[in-house]
Design an enzyme around this catalytic site. Structure first.
Site, PDB file in Angstrom:
ATOM      1  N   GLU A  29      16.519  74.406  97.691  1.00 55.15           N
ATOM      2  CA  GLU A  29      17.248  75.164  96.674  1.00 55.15           C
ATOM      3  C   GLU A  29      18.757  74.970  96.820  1.00 55.15           C
ATOM      4  O   GLU A  29      19.488  75.065  95.834  1.00 55.15           O
ATOM      5  CB  GLU A  29      16.863  76.643  96.760  1.00 55.15           C
ATOM      6  CG  GLU A  29      17.294  77.482  95.584  1.00 55.15           C
ATOM      7  CD  GLU A  29      16.459  77.289  94.315  1.00 55.15           C
ATOM      8  OE1 GLU A  29      15.425  76.579  94.364  1.00 55.15           O
ATOM      9  OE2 GLU A  29      16.869  77.818  93.269  1.00 55.15           O
ATOM     10  N   HIS A  86      19.923  71.591  87.446  1.00 57.96           N
ATOM     11  CA  HIS A  86      19.336  72.283  88.597  1.00 57.96           C
ATOM     12  C   HIS A  86      18.168  71.460  89.174  1.00 57.96           C
ATOM     13  O   HIS A  86      18.133  71.165  90.378  1.00 57.96           O
ATOM     14  CB  HIS A  86      18.841  73.665  88.154  1.00 57.96           C
ATOM     15  CG  HIS A  86      18.131  74.439  89.218  1.00 57.96           C
ATOM     16  ND1 HIS A  86      18.749  75.398  89.980  1.00 57.96           N
ATOM     17  CD2 HIS A  86      16.850  74.394  89.663  1.00 57.96           C
ATOM     18  CE1 HIS A  86      17.895  75.910  90.850  1.00 57.96           C
ATOM     19  NE2 HIS A  86      16.718  75.315  90.673  1.00 57.96           N
ATOM     20  N   GLU A  87      17.251  71.062  88.317  1.00 58.26           N
ATOM     21  CA  GLU A  87      16.086  70.309  88.799  1.00 58.26           C
ATOM     22  C   GLU A  87      16.503  68.914  89.272  1.00 58.26           C
ATOM     23  O   GLU A  87      15.889  68.355  90.183  1.00 58.26           O
ATOM     24  CB  GLU A  87      15.002  70.226  87.720  1.00 58.26           C
ATOM     25  CG  GLU A  87      14.505  71.582  87.210  1.00 58.26           C
ATOM     26  CD  GLU A  87      13.957  72.514  88.296  1.00 58.26           C
ATOM     27  OE1 GLU A  87      13.570  72.012  89.377  1.00 58.26           O
ATOM     28  OE2 GLU A  87      13.946  73.755  88.078  1.00 58.26           O
ATOM     29  N   HIS A 112      17.208  69.186  92.884  1.00 60.16           N
ATOM     30  CA  HIS A 112      15.978  69.068  93.685  1.00 60.16           C
ATOM     31  C   HIS A 112      15.564  67.597  93.823  1.00 60.16           C
ATOM     32  O   HIS A 112      15.193  67.128  94.894  1.00 60.16           O
ATOM     33  CB  HIS A 112      14.841  69.853  93.023  1.00 60.16           C
ATOM     34  CG  HIS A 112      14.907  71.343  93.222  1.00 60.16           C
ATOM     35  ND1 HIS A 112      14.898  71.918  94.471  1.00 60.16           N
ATOM     36  CD2 HIS A 112      14.966  72.377  92.344  1.00 60.16           C
ATOM     37  CE1 HIS A 112      14.943  73.254  94.346  1.00 60.16           C
ATOM     38  NE2 HIS A 112      14.993  73.555  93.066  1.00 60.16           N
TER      39      HIS A 112
END
Lengths: 501, 501
Positions: A297, A267-268, A271
């Site tokens: 996001e 997930h990160e 980003h």
């Protein structure tokens, strides 16, 4: 204003950019200080760090709201600017107007109020004592209204506050999308709860953090993280912070669950892929800055869900996982796929929610935030409304406010800050549909060929920075406005099959 | 100026302190950015970091030289202030006057010139091409003179520049001390070279960095490093950066030498002990800031040499070393003591110099710096003067300028920056004599009882911050002005015995 000749427009434009850059660089220095605070700072470093970050925040605000910057904006003749320049001026104008319209006194009161709230909220949550926090929430509602009125007294204060983090994406469209989601997700979650098959889980065991760390690093390398322009560390709450020159990913490890840290890392990574994809030559300009928290996001959710939670990804990556944790070598791809996609509606806590129920946590918060700021809900009624909505949306009712409306730190700091999480998932699904029009994503993932996927996102999203307003960017990238359609199709197909519905 | 009543003096004083604090906090944020750059930043992060640090530097300068801060200084009636307040105003006044007197244009030119120099110096050193760097050194001499003239046109430009890093310690006294050192050390080094016995060395081998790291951490814990207010990491060049809330030590490891990294860590621990000993309640004020680079270096040199290179320390700590590196278990305390105290006059490089020859490297640089700024030496003659002095002082002559006058980065950034290193050693010896009047230091060290020693330094040096001018602080702490006497006695006794002279 006296008409300016070409040279003067250039000079004014250059001065505007110089001034805006300084503001952004100070903000980025504060981001380093924030990252350090979460990841590196020793336990007792807080008092000094609070002072340092307070000074950077004040200085950054002063640089942005400097009269001379405002003067440059007023003196510029937009007709003499090219498209990129106009986009830059549009973004600086927006930031300047919003920041300069809020009196310094109110900025200070808000920042002091938030700082005081932190301890009060922590204690109230620990003591499960909503009444101790309620007056502070009430005060935050008042301050939010006051701030919105300073920015634009004629408009809905909730909408004005919402636009702070979601510029150029009309709130009414987002509220319509959230309505569609609620209408669709609540029955879907209900069907899973009542009719869904039992999914396999990861075997119980101890999965040591150091090995999980190796595994995450290998995952980031596989996905194409540029280690020369980034780092990977652990933090109490996973986050990403950085620029196109230095994007830093964090995760945390649960030694009873080897996949939670990995999923957070992916997930990160999403980003970070956005930051690393921004134009290096536009660093310091809106063209080299990410569009909004919602678009940010979309990148994390795309990589987490549309890549990291797919069966092709597990076909590729399960052998790497079992290499690191040989006790998992009996796990099949189907089992791993099911385990990372389990829905658990009984969970009460947003940050532990799954891909589906997460959005009901968000929608619930947006509804309460909106009712509070719009004066349709009293602070004292929040716990009951919260618990009723949890019951209505997810079929569970918190037994304590600590597990209910006191669970998040967000209200200590402000209101209307949650939309980005769900906008991100909706947009991620829309981008996922678009990239799959152009590329055989599943085939590429199975082969471990992530570059074309990342480059597609770079081409369609990252490289634009803030060149387009958010709604235009979504159309440029996907060919249509933001819509819930792709997200709903995606979850329907995925979870109907996964749960044998 | 209109007379101010008591209330007004208080208000003006408070505003002065608030303004000064903001400047200091921004400086400390830049220190975090600097630490991160050396220790954590990924390889390609430099372009963004340069912009961020440039902005912090400009903002910090603007905050310090703000007219309103100057106005507060002018309006204050010093007679109405108490002693601490006067000290605070004295220090802010000094910093303000020096910073505000240098035109912004010159600050910018100096900073750009230094930035450009970095690459030119790196290339010139790599190519051993002094001529490529000479014009840049010449330009730095001119800029230094221009800067000194802006601060005080009536005085020796070298002295004005020297006072930048060594406030309140008259240059003529320091130059007298340096003369004494030169007269004493040159023959002592010569005697060691010709008449000294052969000292044992650490056995050849590979000493892995991870084990050295454990060893250094144990050393810091033993010495009393407060891990809740500090960190320990590695960096290309060891340094310490921090505050009383967060002091960060770094070292580097040479896998062929297990003691070099340890010695550097103890040196930087000394710097950190000063930071950790500053008053927490005075953070942001001159009373909570270190006195000068010379006083700072006295703390690092005290712990490095007067503790870390003593026989009692090795009686205590050798078992810990051999526990980490069993291959050293035959090493005796005398051998370890000798190995960490070896003098090697044949070494040409300052940063690799030993406790004795180091000061000749410093004195040589100060002499050349002084002659350049005072117009007594042409830039083109620097290599010859350098090599002659190396021969005269240490009996060696560099064969290349890369190993000679091009070795240090310092000239890229400014002149008259070296005194602090030798002042620090001289003051360390003076403090060492004073603490040994009060405490049985050797006995405490043998027992591993470092708290009383650190507390003595806290009481006599740290807690004062900038309460006293440097020369007064030295008298307060040791009972007499700075003198070479203790340093010379110390090296005489130590090296006469060690080398059987």
């Amino acid at each position: 204003m006296a008409p300016a000749d070409d040279a003067t427009t250039d000079a004014v434009y250059d001065e505007l950019r110089d001034r805006y850059e300084q503001h952004l660089y100070v903000q980025h220095a504060d981001m380093i200080a924030m990252w350090d605070q979460q990841v590196m700072m020793p336990e007792d470093g807080s008092p000094a760090r609070a002072k340092q970050r307070g000074a950077l925040s004040a200085v950054g605000h002063d640089l942005l709201t400097d009269d001379e910057l405002g003067d440059c904006l007023d003196r510029l003749d937009v007709d003499e600017l090219d498209g990129d320049q106009r986009a830059i001026v549009r973004e600086i104008r927006r930031e300047y107007d919003r920041a300069a319209s809020v009196p310094t006194d109110l900025v200070t009161r808000l920042s002091e109020y938030s700082a005081e709230n932190h301890r009060i909220w922590t204690d109230a949550k620990a003591a499960d004592d909503y009444d101790a926090f309620a007056p502070r929430l009430d005060g935050m509602v008042d301050l939010t209204r006051e701030r919105s009125a300073a920015i634009d007294a004629g408009r809905d204060p909730y909408e004005v506050q919402y636009e702070e983090s979601q510029p150029y994406l009309p709130l009414d469209r987002v509220e319509d999308i959230f309505d569609e989601l609620r209408e669709h997700l609540v029955p879907l979650i209900e069907r899973i709860r009542t009719d869904g098959r039992e999914l396999p889980e990861i075997p119980e065991g101890t999965y040591d953090a150091a090995t999980q760390d190796d595994l995450c690093r290998e995952a980031l390398t596989t996905l194409g993280f540029d280690w020369d322009r980034g780092r990977f560390d652990t933090a109490p709450h996973p986050f990403m912070a950085g620029t196109q020159f230095d994007a830093r990913v964090t995760t945390r490890y649960d030694e009873s669950n080897p996949l939670a840290g990995l999923t957070a890392a992916i997930h990160e990574y999403g980003h970070a892929s956005y930051q690393q994809g921004l134009r290096q030559d536009a660093y310091g300009s809106p063209l080299g800055s990410p569009r909004s928290s919602g678009v940010h996001e979309s990148q994390s959710r795309f990589w987490e869900n549309h890549i990291g939670r797919t069966k092709p990804f597990w076909e590729l990556f399960l052998p790497t996982v079992t290499e690191h944790f040989p006790s998992l070598s009996d796990l099949t791809v189907d089992e791993a796929y099911a385990a990372v996609n389990r829905i658990h509606p009984e969970n009460l806590i947003r940050v532990e929610a799954d891909e589906l129920t997460y959005h009901m946590h968000i929608i619930l918060r947006c509804e309460i935030d909106s009712a509070l700021v719009r004066g349709e809900l009293d602070v004292e009624d929040v716990p009951e409304v919260w618990n009723d909505k949890m019951n209505e949306y997810l079929g569970v009712r918190p037994e304590t406010d600590a597990e209910g409306c006191l669970q998040d730190i967000h209200w200590s700091m402000g209101l209307a800050s949650f939309h980005g999480y769900t906008i991100g998932s909706v947009l991620a699904a829309q981008l996922n549909a678009a990239v799959r029009e152009d590329l055989d994503v599943d085939g590429l993932v199975r082969e471990g060929e992530f570059d074309p996927i990342r480059e597609w996102m770079g081409e369609h999203v990252h490289r634009h920075g803030q060149r387009y307003p958010t709604d235009e960017l979504i159309e440029v990238a996907t060919g249509e406005p933001l819509t819930a359609e792709y997200f709903l199709d995606y979850v329907d197909e995925k979870f109907t099959e996964l749960y044998d519905l």
